[in-house]
Design an enzyme around this catalytic site. Structure first.
Site, PDB file in Angstrom:
ATOM      1  N   GLU A 179      36.354  74.292  16.590  1.00  0.00           N
ATOM      2  CA  GLU A 179      35.306  74.207  15.565  1.00  0.00           C
ATOM      3  C   GLU A 179      35.425  75.332  14.534  1.00  0.00           C
ATOM      4  O   GLU A 179      34.543  76.197  14.427  1.00  0.00           O
ATOM      5  CB  GLU A 179      33.921  74.256  16.220  1.00  0.00           C
ATOM      6  CG  GLU A 179      33.678  73.102  17.156  1.00  0.00           C
ATOM      7  CD  GLU A 179      32.232  72.950  17.611  1.00  0.00           C
ATOM      8  OE1 GLU A 179      31.828  71.821  17.899  1.00  0.00           O
ATOM      9  OE2 GLU A 179      31.510  73.949  17.678  1.00  0.00           O
ATOM     10  N   GLU A 373      35.104  66.327  21.642  1.00  0.00           N
ATOM     11  CA  GLU A 373      33.778  66.692  22.163  1.00  0.00           C
ATOM     12  C   GLU A 373      32.771  65.662  21.685  1.00  0.00           C
ATOM     13  O   GLU A 373      32.738  65.327  20.503  1.00  0.00           O
ATOM     14  CB  GLU A 373      33.311  68.062  21.640  1.00  0.00           C
ATOM     15  CG  GLU A 373      33.908  69.239  22.330  1.00  0.00           C
ATOM     16  CD  GLU A 373      33.285  70.565  21.891  1.00  0.00           C
ATOM     17  OE1 GLU A 373      32.062  70.607  21.640  1.00  0.00           O
ATOM     18  OE2 GLU A 373      34.027  71.540  21.791  1.00  0.00           O
TER      19      GLU A 373
HETATM   20  C1  BG6 Z   1      30.309  72.813  20.513  1.00  0.00           C
HETATM   21  C2  BG6 Z   1      31.162  73.829  21.219  1.00  0.00           C
HETATM   22  O1  BG6 Z   1      29.754  73.432  19.419  1.00  0.00           O
HETATM   23  O2  BG6 Z   1      29.186  72.316  21.153  1.00  0.00           O
HETATM   24  C3  BG6 Z   1      30.958  73.926  22.711  1.00  0.00           C
HETATM   25  O3  BG6 Z   1      32.527  73.647  20.924  1.00  0.00           O
HETATM   26  C4  BG6 Z   1      29.496  73.747  23.029  1.00  0.00           C
HETATM   27  O4  BG6 Z   1      31.477  75.155  23.160  1.00  0.00           O
HETATM   28  C5  BG6 Z   1      29.066  72.375  22.566  1.00  0.00           C
HETATM   29  O5  BG6 Z   1      29.181  73.945  24.367  1.00  0.00           O
HETATM   30  C6  BG6 Z   1      27.640  72.010  22.919  1.00  0.00           C
HETATM   31  O6  BG6 Z   1      26.781  73.017  22.519  1.00  0.00           O
HETATM   32  P1  BG6 Z   1      25.740  73.679  23.516  1.00  0.00           P
HETATM   33  O7  BG6 Z   1      25.109  74.768  22.740  1.00  0.00           O
HETATM   34  O8  BG6 Z   1      24.812  72.596  23.898  1.00  0.00           O
HETATM   35  O9  BG6 Z   1      26.541  74.175  24.665  1.00  0.00           O
END
Ligand code: BG6
Length: 476
Positions: A179, A373
Site C-alpha cells: 500500500e 487484500e
Molecule cells: C491494509 C493493510 O491497510 O488493511 C493491512 O495492508 C491491514 O496491514 C488491513 O491489516 C486491514 O486494516 P486493519 O486496520 O483492519 O487491520
C-alpha cells in the site's frame, strides 16, 4: 465452466508484523509497529508518532501477535485444508537486518523463512512475498529519518538483494512496498516517518515516497538480473473515489482525490510522474529532490503487475464545508455514502465498488491485476460447542467475489485473490485482536490473554468450497 483460469491463485494474506510475534527472537530488531499499543492509545502514535513514541504502554500486541513464528506449520496445514493455492506474506525487514544499516544479514532470521518456504512447498502453496509491509526497521526511522533519507534506498536494496538471491528459485510473485499510498495517511508505519509539527508534512511525505518509488524500481531491476522470471508488483490501497453528487465540482474533486492514489502507480506502472503532478506538487508546496538518473531508473524498471487491497469505495465533495463531515473508517477518511452499509468499525461495504475499481485500474494501466487484500474485520463469537457462525463475513466475501468475477467477465485479467487476514491477526489500524478477518479463529483477546488455539469458522468450510469450485459455487 468457471470464468477464472485453472491457474487462478486462490489464497489468503498476512503480514509479518501482524502475525509472527517473536519480536525479539533470534536477533530480530524492533519494527515500527513493535512500539505501538492497542486500541484508543494507538491512535496518537500511529498518526502522530513524534508526540507519543517515548511513552511506555502496558501491552504491545505485535510482540507475540498470534505467534505465527512458532506455529506456522499448523497454520499452513489449515490453509492447505482449505485448498489454498497461494499465501501472501511479508518478510520482516528487521528480522533480516535488525537495525537496517548492517552490511550482513541475520542468518537466524533467514533460517526462519527457509522453514516457512519449505512448509509452503510441502503443501504446494505458492508464496507471494511482500518485501516491505509497514516494516521499516525502527532504528532507521529513529537514526536516519526513515524513507525521507535517501540512504534508506541503499539499505532497502541490501535487504531486497539478499532475498532475491536466496529465494528467487522459490518465489515468482514479489511485491515491493505494501500500500505505497499509505505513506500519505499513516506516514509512521508507511515510511518510518516521525514528522514534527514544524515540518512541511507534504514535502516530507512525497520526498520519502519518491525514495520508495526509486527503491521499488531498483529492486525490480535487480530481481530481473538475478532471475528474469521474477514478477514484480506494486501494491495500492485502492478503492475508487466517487463524487458526492453529480455536481461538476464534486466530480472534479473525486478526480483529484483519485489522483492521490494513482500518482504512485502512474510512476510504478507507466514509469514517470504524470502531468497533473506538477500542479499538484506546486499547490502542496512540494518540490521533489531527484538525483541524476532517477527518471531513467523509474522509466526503465516498471512493474509487471498491479496488486491492490480493496475494502471500500470512498466519497468526496467539491465543497470543503461538506468534506468536514468525513469520517475516518480506516486510514482513509470518507463522506458517508447513503447507499452503503458499514462494518462495526465504520468501514463502508461496497462490493460493486470492487468491480468499478478493477475496471478503472485496468483501463489505466493494462497490466494484470492481483487482489492481494480484501475482507471484513468483525467481532466473532465462539459457541459452546466450538462453532463460529460468521455468516456476515461469508456474505461480505461472496458479494465481493461475485463482483470480482463480473470484472473478469468485463475483460480484466486477474492473477489471483488472497483474502486479508485469512487467519485472525492483530489489526494494523487499531492493534486489536477482536477485529477479526480470518477463516480461522485464534483464541487471543485485545489484552493478550487466550490459549492461541486455532479453530475453523463457518467461513473456513465456505471458502474451501469456493476454491474447490474455482469461484463457481459462492452459495452459503
Ligand atoms: C491494509 C493493510 O491497510 O488493511 C493491512 O495492508 C491491514 O496491514 C488491513 O491489516 C486491514 O486494516 P486493519 O486496520 O483492519 O487491520
Amino acid at each position: 465452466m468457471s470464468v477464472l483460469n485453472k491457474s487462478f491463485l486462490w489464497g489468503g494474506a498476512i503480514a509479518a508484523n501482524q502475525a509472527e510475534g517473536g519480536y525479539d527472537k533470534d536477533g530480530k530488531g524492533l519494527s515500527l509497529v513493535d512500539l505501538l499499543p492497542a486500541g484508543e492509545a494507538r491512535k496518537e502514535p500511529l498518526f502522530n508518532p513524534s508526540k507519543a513514541l517515548n511513552q511506555d504502554f502496558d501491552y504491545y500486541p505485535s510482540h507475540q501477535s498470534i505467534d505465527f513464528y512458532h506455529r506456522y506449520e499448523e497454520d499452513i496445514k489449515l490453509f492447505a485444508e482449505m485448498g489454498f493455492k497461494a499465501l501472501r506474506f511479508s518478510i520482516s525487514w528487521p528480522r533480516i537486518f535488525p537495525n537496517g544499516d548492517e552490511t550482513e544479514p541475520n542468518e537466524a532470521g533467514l533460517a526462519f523463512y527457509d522453514g516457512l518456504f519449505d512448509t509452503l512447498e510441502k503443501y504446494g502453496i505458492e508464496p507471494i512475498v511482500t518485501l516491505n509491509h509497514f516494516d521499516t526497521p525502527y532504528y532507521l526511522a529513529k537514526h536516519y529519518g526513515g524513507w525521507y533519507n535517501r540512504k534508506t534506498i541503499d539499505f532497502f536494496m541490501n535487504y531486497a538483494t539478499v532475498l532475491f538471491e536466496r529465494y528467487s528459485r522459490r518465489v515468482k510473485y514479489w511485491i515491493t512496498h505494501n500500500e505505497i499510498n499509505m505513506i500519505l495517511h499513516i506516514p509512521y508505519i508507511g515510511g518510518g516517518l516521525i514528522i514534527e509539527d514544524t515540518d512541511n508534512k507534504n514535502q516530507v511525505m512525497y520526498q520519502a515516497a519518491h525514495h520508495q518509488l526509486v527503491a521499488s524500481s531498483l529492486a525490480t531491476k535487480v530481481a530481473k538480473e538475478i532471475d528474469e522470471t521474477n514478477q514484480i508488483g506494486c501494491m495500492l490501497a485502492a478503492g475508487d473515489v466517487y463524487p458526492n453528487t453529480s455536481h461538476p465540482n464534486d466530480v472534479m474533486a473525486a478526480v483529484s482525490k483519485n489522483r492521490e492514489q494513482y500518482i504512485f502507480i502512474d510512476v510504478q506502472s507507466r514509469g514517470e510522474y504524470p502531468n497533473y503532478s506538477k500542479r499538484m506538487f506546486k499547490d502542496l508546496g512540494v518540490s521533489i529532490k531527484k538525483e541524476i538518473g532517477d527518471d531513467e531508473i523509474l522509466k526503465q524498471n516498471t512493474v509487471d503487475y498491479i496488486s491492490f487491497s480493496y475494502y471500500s469505495s470512498r466519497l468526496e465533495s467539491g465543497d470543503d464545508a461538506i468534506n468536514k463531515n468525513k469520517t475516518a473508517g480506516n486510514a482513509f477518511a470518507s463522506l458517508k455514502n447513503p447507499y452503503l452499509e458499514a462494518s462495526n468499525w465504520g468501514w463502508q461495504i461496497d462490493p460493486v465498488g470492487l468491480r468499478v475499481t478493477m475496471n478503472q485500474i485496468y483501463d489505466r494501466y493494462q497490466k494484470p491485476l492481483f487482489i492481494v487484500e480484501n475482507g471484513l474485520g468483525e467481532m466473532d463469537e465462539i459457541n459452546e460447542d466450538g462453532t463460529i457462525h460468521d455468516t456476515y463475513r461469508i456474505k461480505y466475501l461472496s458479494e465481493h467475489l461475485e463482483q470480482m468475477i463480473e470484472a473478469v467477465k468485463d475483460g480484466v485479467p486477474l492473477i489471483g485473490y488472497t483474502s486479508w487476514g485469512c487467519i485472525d491477526i492483530v489489526s494494523a489500524g487499531s492493534g486489536e485482536m477482536k477485529k477479526r478477518y480470518g477463516f480461522i479463529y485464534v483464541d487471543r483477546d485485545n489484552k493478550g490473554n487466550g490459549s492461541l488455539n486455532r479453530s475453523r469458522k463457518d467461513s473456513f468450510y465456505w471458502y474451501k468450497q469456493v476454491i474447490q469450485s474455482n469461484g463457481e459455487n459462492l452459495t452459503y
